[in-house]
Design a protein around this motif. Sequence first.
Motif: not given
Length: 439
Positions: A17-20, A82, A84-85, A87, A168, A170, A226
């Motif tokens: 998951p992005p940024g996670r 991005r 995460k926008d 996600y 989940s 994105h 990413e």
Amino acid sequence: MRRAALRLCALSKGLLPPGRGLTQGPQDPRKQGHFHIQEVRDKLREIVGASTNWRDHVKVMEERKLLHSFLAKSQEDLPPRRMKDSYIEVLLPLGSEPELREKYLTVQNTVRFGRILEDLDSLGVLICYMHTKNHATKMSPLSIVTALVDKIDMCKKSLSPEQDIKFSGHVSWVGKTSMEVKMQMFQLHGDEFCPVLDATFVMVARDSGNKGPAFVNELIPETPEEEELFRQGELNKGRRIALSSASLLKVAPSAQERTTIHEMFLSTLDPKTISFQSRVLPPGAVWMETTKLKSLEVCHPQERNIFNRIFGGFLMRKAYELAWATACSFGGSRAFVVAVDDIMFQKPVDVGSLLFLSSQVCFTHNNYIQVRVHSEVASLQSKEHTTTNVFHFTFMSEKDVPMVFPKTYGESMLYLDGQRHFNSMSALEILRKEHPVDP
Ligand SMILES: CCCCCCCCCCCCCC(=O)SCCNC(=O)CCNC(=O)[C@H](O)C(C)(C)COP(=O)(O)OP(=O)(O)OC[C@H]1O[C@@H](n2cnc3c(N)ncnc32)[C@H](O)[C@@H]1OP(=O)(O)O
């Protein structure tokens, strides 16, 4: 240990998951205000302003056309987004809300995969609306449709209907009007959510009346992970083009494939007659033509999507259930879906259409069964049939299954196409490791 395993699986599939990073596994989505599965469709309805009354559908579509002025003239006019926008996490609380369980239950006390396909489809569309969200308008001027289910790989043989599930996903790659979406599914095991499924869909943005293409926001990868996902999306596009140009509908089989077919043909010739006509099945084998199952669905308004066409998830569920019945009846035992790939939504299905599904086993290997479902529509008034989709499902049977033999040239092409789909299945390796005795 488990966390490391989860990260490995996610990394190997390019699905962190992005940024996670590692925060995914043990978390409880209920504590973080994520969506409940039942909110997904309500949210979609709100975003496109769909009516719940079928009698209003023409008026609502007319109103949607007024949103045309909010469409971008070029991609550069839209702010980049991005990963995460878009996600999101969605909870399907099968364990904690038993009343939900019935809808998802199979007779074998596992989870109905057809229902999961529906949820993934709705979720994929919602993710794309998150990516393309225009803060100036409450309703989106875009009509987002499912163009392709590129791949769904199961990491587990069957799912428990008594444990919570979490999805989940994105946007992982963006073209001009198309978006690739990566989704994962986890199931609660003890106090951790463990990965059970990876999916890649491609969605296409259309204008507010669903008449022509519409631009979507660019995607800016932020981390090396990413960037890798984005690069993978680019490669996927190239791979799809290459596969499509090597399709057996366009070019002859390879030399090796021709040899396979010819050897199969020779093994069916009757040694008692010197003839190409008299064909005899090798022991324990089955003619492909005897593996068919067919069904008819009337496409009622209940199954419409937000743009008054038939919901892609419903089409997938119906095709999957026919394919599953085909695999069980062919194999003579329970069959578990292992992979789904390359479901192309070529044409929309109108509400009121008759949907004809034909399913057939086209390739087998040990206890694996490759099933192809062809779907066509016709209106009540016309006898003309139009192909809307071709579905490919890979099942694993509880015991070894017979080989299928093509009789005609057309069936030989189905066999080779089935073999190509089977060989492209990346879930195979994972399953081999998880169930060393089974496959
Ligand atoms: C109302 C109350 C009920 C509410 C219920 C709520 C339910 C909610 C559920 C909501 C769920 C709703 C969801 C549903 O249920 S949608 C229902 C299921 N899907 C459909 O009906 C879609 C049917 N197909 C089509 O309409 C067309 O074939 C589409 C529009 C898909 C393409 O048409 P066309 O070929 O003419 O388009 P183009 O040439 O201009 O290309 C445009 C872009 O598309 C890319 N592309 C095209 N094909 C593929 C492919 N196979 N793989 C990868 N990419 C593909 C292409 O590269 C290009 O990208 P880019 O270079 O621009 O980036």
